[in-house]
Scaffold this active site. Sequence first.
Site, PDB file in Angstrom:
ATOM      1  CB  ILE A 156      19.307 -27.133   3.801  1.00  0.00           C
ATOM      2  CG1 ILE A 156      19.926 -26.136   4.777  1.00  0.00           C
ATOM      3  CG2 ILE A 156      19.609 -28.561   4.250  1.00  0.00           C
ATOM      4  CD1 ILE A 156      19.367 -26.241   6.195  1.00  0.00           C
ATOM      5  CB  THR A 177       7.167 -20.317  -7.294  1.00  0.00           C
ATOM      6  OG1 THR A 177       8.346 -19.990  -6.543  1.00  0.00           O
ATOM      7  CG2 THR A 177       5.993 -19.486  -6.789  1.00  0.00           C
ATOM      8  NE  ARG A 233      12.236 -25.945  13.733  1.00  0.00           N
ATOM      9  CZ  ARG A 233      13.533 -25.834  13.551  1.00  0.00           C
ATOM     10  NH1 ARG A 233      14.211 -26.884  13.060  1.00  0.00           N
ATOM     11  NH2 ARG A 233      14.171 -24.717  13.826  1.00  0.00           N
ATOM     12  CG  ASP A 257      17.602 -34.946  13.091  1.00  0.00           C
ATOM     13  OD1 ASP A 257      18.142 -35.588  14.004  1.00  0.00           O
ATOM     14  OD2 ASP A 257      17.880 -33.746  12.851  1.00  0.00           O
ATOM     15  CD  GLU A 262      12.534 -32.024  17.996  1.00  0.00           C
ATOM     16  OE1 GLU A 262      13.318 -31.198  18.505  1.00  0.00           O
ATOM     17  OE2 GLU A 262      12.501 -32.264  16.788  1.00  0.00           O
ATOM     18  CG  HIS A 280      16.364 -31.465  16.327  1.00  0.00           C
ATOM     19  ND1 HIS A 280      15.276 -30.657  16.570  1.00  0.00           N
ATOM     20  CD2 HIS A 280      17.004 -30.899  15.261  1.00  0.00           C
ATOM     21  CE1 HIS A 280      15.261 -29.644  15.723  1.00  0.00           C
ATOM     22  NE2 HIS A 280      16.314 -29.769  14.917  1.00  0.00           N
TER      23      HIS A 280
END
Length: 328
Positions: A156, A177, A233, A257, A262, A280
């Site tokens: 992503i 890394t 998260r 988000d 939550e 979210h």
Amino acid sequence: MTKTDILMPGPMMPSVIEALDRDFVLHRLWEQSDRDAFLREVGPRIRGLAASTVAGRTDGTLLGYLPNLEVIASFGVGYDNVDVVEAARRGIVVTNTPDVLNAEVADLTIGLLIATLRQIPQADRYLRAGQWLKAPFPLSPTLRERKVGIIGLGRIGKAIARRLEGFDVSIAYHGRTRQEGVAYAYHPTLKGMAEACDVLIAITPGGASTKHLINAEILKALGPNGVLINVARGSVVDERALIEALRSKTILAAGLDVFEDEPRVPQELIDMENVVLLPHVASASVHTRRAMGQLVVDNLISWFEGKGPLTPVPETPWSAVELPAAAG
């Protein structure tokens, strides 16, 4: 031929429930008034589990009721809702739903970044409140000439970076890394990247290893022109430190988000005008959620047809276990 028993602790999309009902004996845990009694009775028959964050954490307590469980198909690319260490100890395979949501999350991330900088929700509220009749909306910050640092250049993260290339901004990344074949600037420390950039985008996995990765020190390093975007998260950001940084103008703004608790969002964030808040929804389009749900179904079908998991998580022991015989 006898169908395999599958447990679904919390409700999923109707398409997932219908598909699993068709191919398996699906047990709906959320419909049971006495969960413990139900699990004691049905648990030994359960061989597969369809997990999601809606039902809470899939941990050792639940797994203790399921001595013959073979596979957990988790809905979402993040799987911190599953105790993968305990699952691996028990020889249980865990799968997630990667790739099918990459584009959707990346699109939303760019939208959230622009909305935060250009203050799109604030401008919308301004117009609706009739304030434009009195005066033009104030000038906003911009994406122009920004230096963007991505925390977690996974699948992503790379999709976000490709989209950012079209905005002619500087792009850097931080991870454990340096990645081969990646042209973006690499920073071995998050603090170093925060000092070099004025936008941080968090898209790293959750869990204990990244808890409060973005803390007061990192926010101070980001600086008074800095913007934080979190589509990872809620646990990745020290929420109290973020609230203080926004309140004291240690950083400029934030687009969030995800949150630590939550769906409960701190009132301090809700009351702030330099924050854009979303419930979210990064992957929450009909198209993408259907694809994610189908991958949950496909993982379970593949496993019980004896073909192995389609998208096992890295910690899972699937290659070391004997595949089950095909189930009808």
